[in-house]
Enzyme design. Structure first.
Site, short mmCIF file in Angstrom:
data_model
loop_
_atom_site.label_atom_id
_atom_site.label_comp_id
_atom_site.label_asym_id
_atom_site.label_seq_id
_atom_site.Cartn_x
_atom_site.Cartn_y
_atom_site.Cartn_z
N VAL A 177 -9.56 3.99 -4.09
CA VAL A 177 -9.04 4.42 -2.79
C VAL A 177 -8.21 5.70 -2.95
O VAL A 177 -7.75 6.26 -1.96
CB VAL A 177 -8.23 3.29 -2.11
CG1 VAL A 177 -9.13 2.10 -1.82
CG2 VAL A 177 -7.02 2.86 -2.93
N GLN A 235 -15.20 3.11 -6.07
CA GLN A 235 -14.50 1.95 -5.51
C GLN A 235 -13.02 2.29 -5.33
O GLN A 235 -12.26 1.50 -4.79
CB GLN A 235 -14.63 0.75 -6.46
CG GLN A 235 -16.04 0.26 -6.61
CD GLN A 235 -16.17 -0.65 -7.84
OE1 GLN A 235 -16.01 -1.86 -7.74
NE2 GLN A 235 -16.44 -0.06 -8.98
N ARG A 264 1.39 1.93 -3.58
CA ARG A 264 0.16 2.45 -4.18
C ARG A 264 -0.03 3.93 -3.79
O ARG A 264 -0.41 4.75 -4.60
CB ARG A 264 -1.08 1.67 -3.70
CG ARG A 264 -1.05 0.17 -3.80
CD ARG A 264 -1.46 -0.30 -5.17
NE ARG A 264 -0.43 -0.09 -6.15
CZ ARG A 264 0.72 -0.80 -6.24
NH1 ARG A 264 0.99 -1.76 -5.39
NH2 ARG A 264 1.61 -0.53 -7.17
N HIS A 271 -14.44 1.35 -0.88
CA HIS A 271 -13.34 0.45 -0.51
C HIS A 271 -12.24 1.13 0.31
O HIS A 271 -11.13 0.62 0.40
CB HIS A 271 -12.75 -0.20 -1.77
CG HIS A 271 -13.70 -1.17 -2.42
ND1 HIS A 271 -13.61 -1.58 -3.73
CD2 HIS A 271 -14.77 -1.83 -1.90
CE1 HIS A 271 -14.59 -2.44 -4.00
NE2 HIS A 271 -15.31 -2.60 -2.92
N TYR A 279 0.82 -1.21 0.00
CA TYR A 279 0.00 0.00 0.00
C TYR A 279 0.85 1.26 0.00
O TYR A 279 0.43 2.30 -0.52
CB TYR A 279 -1.02 -0.03 1.15
CG TYR A 279 -2.15 -0.97 0.81
CD1 TYR A 279 -3.10 -0.62 -0.15
CD2 TYR A 279 -2.24 -2.23 1.38
CE1 TYR A 279 -4.11 -1.49 -0.51
CE2 TYR A 279 -3.26 -3.11 1.03
CZ TYR A 279 -4.19 -2.73 0.07
OH TYR A 279 -5.19 -3.60 -0.30
N GLY A 301 -15.37 3.13 -15.79
CA GLY A 301 -14.09 2.50 -15.46
C GLY A 301 -14.16 1.42 -14.41
O GLY A 301 -13.23 1.25 -13.63
N THR A 302 -15.24 0.66 -14.41
CA THR A 302 -15.30 -0.48 -13.49
C THR A 302 -15.72 -1.74 -14.25
O THR A 302 -16.64 -1.69 -15.07
CB THR A 302 -16.25 -0.24 -12.29
OG1 THR A 302 -16.36 -1.48 -11.56
CG2 THR A 302 -17.63 0.25 -12.69
N SER A 303 -15.04 -2.84 -13.96
CA SER A 303 -15.35 -4.10 -14.63
C SER A 303 -16.60 -4.76 -14.05
O SER A 303 -17.05 -5.77 -14.56
CB SER A 303 -14.15 -5.06 -14.52
OG SER A 303 -13.90 -5.35 -13.16
P1 OAD Z 1 -10.95 -3.30 -12.62
O1 OAD Z 1 -9.46 -3.28 -12.84
O2 OAD Z 1 -11.60 -4.59 -12.33
O3 OAD Z 1 -11.67 -2.70 -13.90
C1 OAD Z 1 -11.19 -1.52 -14.49
C2 OAD Z 1 -12.10 -1.18 -15.66
O4 OAD Z 1 -11.65 0.07 -16.19
C3 OAD Z 1 -12.06 -2.21 -16.81
O5 OAD Z 1 -13.39 -2.53 -17.20
C4 OAD Z 1 -11.32 -1.46 -17.91
O6 OAD Z 1 -11.76 -1.83 -19.21
C5 OAD Z 1 -11.66 -0.02 -17.60
N1 OAD Z 1 -10.71 0.98 -18.10
C6 OAD Z 1 -9.39 0.88 -18.34
N2 OAD Z 1 -8.90 2.05 -18.76
C7 OAD Z 1 -9.93 2.92 -18.80
C8 OAD Z 1 -10.07 4.29 -19.15
N3 OAD Z 1 -9.04 5.03 -19.55
N4 OAD Z 1 -11.29 4.86 -19.05
C9 OAD Z 1 -12.37 4.14 -18.63
N5 OAD Z 1 -12.30 2.85 -18.28
C10 OAD Z 1 -11.09 2.24 -18.38
O7 OAD Z 1 -11.24 -2.21 -11.50
P2 OAD Z 1 -12.54 -2.02 -10.57
O8 OAD Z 1 -13.78 -2.43 -11.29
O9 OAD Z 1 -12.47 -0.65 -10.01
O10 OAD Z 1 -10.91 -3.53 -4.60
O11 OAD Z 1 -12.22 -3.06 -9.44
C11 OAD Z 1 -13.07 -3.13 -8.33
C12 OAD Z 1 -12.29 -3.47 -7.09
O12 OAD Z 1 -11.46 -4.60 -7.33
C13 OAD Z 1 -11.30 -2.40 -6.66
O13 OAD Z 1 -11.93 -1.40 -5.89
C14 OAD Z 1 -10.30 -3.17 -5.85
C15 OAD Z 1 -10.14 -4.35 -6.79
O14 OAD Z 1 -9.66 -5.51 -6.28
C16 OAD Z 1 -10.14 -3.70 -3.51
O15 OAD Z 1 -8.94 -3.56 -3.52
C17 OAD Z 1 -10.92 -4.07 -2.30
#
Ligand code: OAD
Length: 232
Positions: free
Chosen positions: A91, A89, A59, A107, A56, A173-175
């Site tokens: 940090v 989500q 990070r 988170h 961390y 930007g979330t999967s």
């Molecule tokens: P992910 O890494 O799972 O997903 C990131 C998303 O962002 C993907 O769908 C990419 O296609 C997309 N992406 C990449 N570049 C981008 C850009 N320039 N503009 C828009 N989108 C883009 O991340 P999260 O969904 O945030 O939790 O992951 C959720 C949680 O999993 C996080 O909060 C973290 C992680 O493990 C903890 O650490 C508890």
């Protein structure tokens, strides 16, 4: 009196990618380099707190070196006309540094620490390091103020309540792979509109009124915000 529309933004790592912060699940993402269970679980903390603190610290260093990008900044402009809640989500604090007023961190927050004795004792971290031996006022070791895998998400209920009043929900930007956070998209009213921003495919099965922007956040969000400000 005209009631302002409520826009809820649900953001993930992708919104900060253009600021130079690593995402988790893309190719080259953090979970390709590290095993989640070694650095982001209560078990990891018990087994090797120094490894977790170092993970961390790295990070945090990255976050301190980063600055908000066009996507974070565009969302601030929405506040001129709408009631806006950002549920992230992430940090990092890039939404706040861009100027968004109403940000909920599902988170946790990497620039804060909390007591391992009393979770109510939360502190701002000065600089980028949290080290073994850094203690709360009760004398217990401080841990990163992060929700680890296997832990409760204390803000989830409040986030769901807020999302249930959304006129428009923007996910960016979330999967949508991590639960319970990903359930948030189902909390929005059926009549609301859902705007999805992601350059890659995201699973939106079962969701209604979806408009997909298959583009980077820094490109799509300024356009979306301009459109919303002009048309509502
Ligand atoms: P992910 O890494 O799972 O997903 C990131 C998303 O962002 C993907 O769908 C990419 O296609 C997309 N992406 C990449 N570049 C981008 C850009 N320039 N503009 C828009 N989108 C883009 O991340 P999260 O969904 O945030 O939790 O992951 C959720 C949680 O999993 C996080 O909060 C973290 C992680 O493990 C903890 O650490 C508890």
């Amino acid at each position: 009196m005209k009631i302002r529309k409520h826009i809820v933004v649900f953001s993930g790592a992708g919104i900060s990618a253009e600021s130079g912060i690593s995402t988790f699940r893309d190719s080259g993402g953090l979970w390709e380099k590290y095993d989640v269970k070694d650095v982001a679980t209560p078990e990891a903390w018990r087994a090797n707190p120094t490894l977790v603190l170092n993970f961390y610290n790295e990070r945090r260093k990255q976050v301190l070196e980063a600055t908000p990008n066009a996507a974070h900044k565009a969302l601030v402009d929405l506040e001129k006309k709408f009631e806006v809640t950002i549920i992230t989500q992430n940090v990092d604090d890039l939404h706040e540094r861009a100027g968004s007023k109403n940000v909920i961190h599902l988170h946790g927050e990497i620039r804060k620490s909390r007591s391992t004795y009393d979770p109510q004792l939360v502190y701002k971290i000065k600089g980028w390091e949290l080290n073994p031996g850094d203690r709360c006022e009760q004398g217990s070791q401080l841990r990163p103020h992060i929700v680890w895998f296997g832990e409760m998400v204390p803000e989830m209920e409040r986030a769901q309540d807020i999302t249930s009043t959304a006129d428009i929900l923007i996910t960016v930007g979330t999967s949508l792979n991590v639960y319970p956070a990903a359930n948030l998209v189902h909390a929005a009213p059926r009549s609301s509109q859902l705007l999805v921003v992601d350059p890659n495919e995201v699973n939106v099965d079962g969701l209604q009124n979806v408009v997909y922007y298959k583009d980077k956040a820094g490109v799509a969000l300024p356009v979306i915000v301009e459109h919303l400000l002009a048309n509502y």
